[in-house]
Structure formats: C-alpha cells, structure tokens
Motif scaffolding. Structure first.
Motif, mmCIF file in Angstrom:
data_model
loop_
_atom_site.group_PDB
_atom_site.id
_atom_site.type_symbol
_atom_site.label_atom_id
_atom_site.label_comp_id
_atom_site.label_asym_id
_atom_site.label_seq_id
_atom_site.Cartn_x
_atom_site.Cartn_y
_atom_site.Cartn_z
ATOM 1 N N MET A 1 0.847 -1.180 0.000
ATOM 2 C CA MET A 1 0.000 0.000 0.000
ATOM 3 C C MET A 1 0.893 1.243 0.000
ATOM 4 O O MET A 1 1.794 1.349 0.811
ATOM 5 C CB MET A 1 -0.893 -0.021 1.251
ATOM 6 N N ASP A 2 0.647 2.168 -0.927
ATOM 7 C CA ASP A 2 1.466 3.372 -0.945
ATOM 8 C C ASP A 2 0.921 4.400 0.053
ATOM 9 O O ASP A 2 -0.116 4.191 0.689
ATOM 10 C CB ASP A 2 1.613 3.940 -2.356
ATOM 11 N N LYS A 3 1.625 5.496 0.196
ATOM 12 C CA LYS A 3 1.283 6.492 1.212
ATOM 13 C C LYS A 3 -0.112 7.085 0.992
ATOM 14 O O LYS A 3 -0.876 7.245 1.937
ATOM 15 C CB LYS A 3 2.341 7.589 1.224
ATOM 16 N N ASP B 1 -2.692 12.337 -5.737
ATOM 17 C CA ASP B 1 -2.722 10.867 -5.718
ATOM 18 C C ASP B 1 -4.005 10.345 -5.067
ATOM 19 O O ASP B 1 -4.607 9.384 -5.544
ATOM 20 C CB ASP B 1 -1.499 10.302 -4.982
ATOM 21 N N GLU C 1 -2.693 5.705 -0.519
ATOM 22 C CA GLU C 1 -3.683 4.684 -0.169
ATOM 23 C C GLU C 1 -3.812 4.540 1.342
ATOM 24 O O GLU C 1 -4.918 4.381 1.877
ATOM 25 C CB GLU C 1 -3.309 3.338 -0.784
#
Length: 76
Positions: free
Chosen positions: A1-3, A71, A5
C-alpha cells in the motif's frame, strides 16, 4: 500500500471522504463520519499530526501535500 492509499484508508476510505484539498503542508479534508478517521493509521502512514473538528480533518504531511492530494483524488 502506498502512502496515498494508507492515508485514504486512515480517513475512513473513499466513501468517507467528501472533499480534500492541499494547503501548504496539510491535507484539508471533509469526511462524512469523523468517527471513522483513524489517527494511529494516519500517523503510521507518515502523517506528522492530525487535527479534527467534527467532520473537518487536517492531516499534516509536510511539503508533499500537493502530490499526495493529487494521488488521493485519483483514488477517489
């Protein structure tokens, strides 16, 4: 999971976010249900601080606020 998300999850998920905008070092958000916001998850995702007033939540993320906001908007 990216930041992005992880922050979105900490805000209670896409369905909980009504509005989000960057403000210098913060993400200013309006959520449907403030109780779904998880301060610990937001801090684990890299937030320096979280300020809540009802359904208004400010997540302090530093100078990357603009990029993170874009994002997160892509995820909504």
């Amino acid at each position: 999971m990216d930041k992005a998300e992880a922050i979105l999850a900490g805000l209670g998920g896409a369905d909980n976010v009504v509005e989000i905008e960057p403000c210098i070092t913060r993400l200013r958000t309006v959520v449907r249900d403030g109780a779904k916001v998880d301060d610990k998850a937001l801090k684990a995702a890299g937030a320096h601080g979280v300020m809540k007033a009802g359904t208004v939540v400010q997540v302090v993320v530093g100078p990357e606020a603009d990029t993170l906001c874009m994002d997160i908007e892509d995820l909504l």
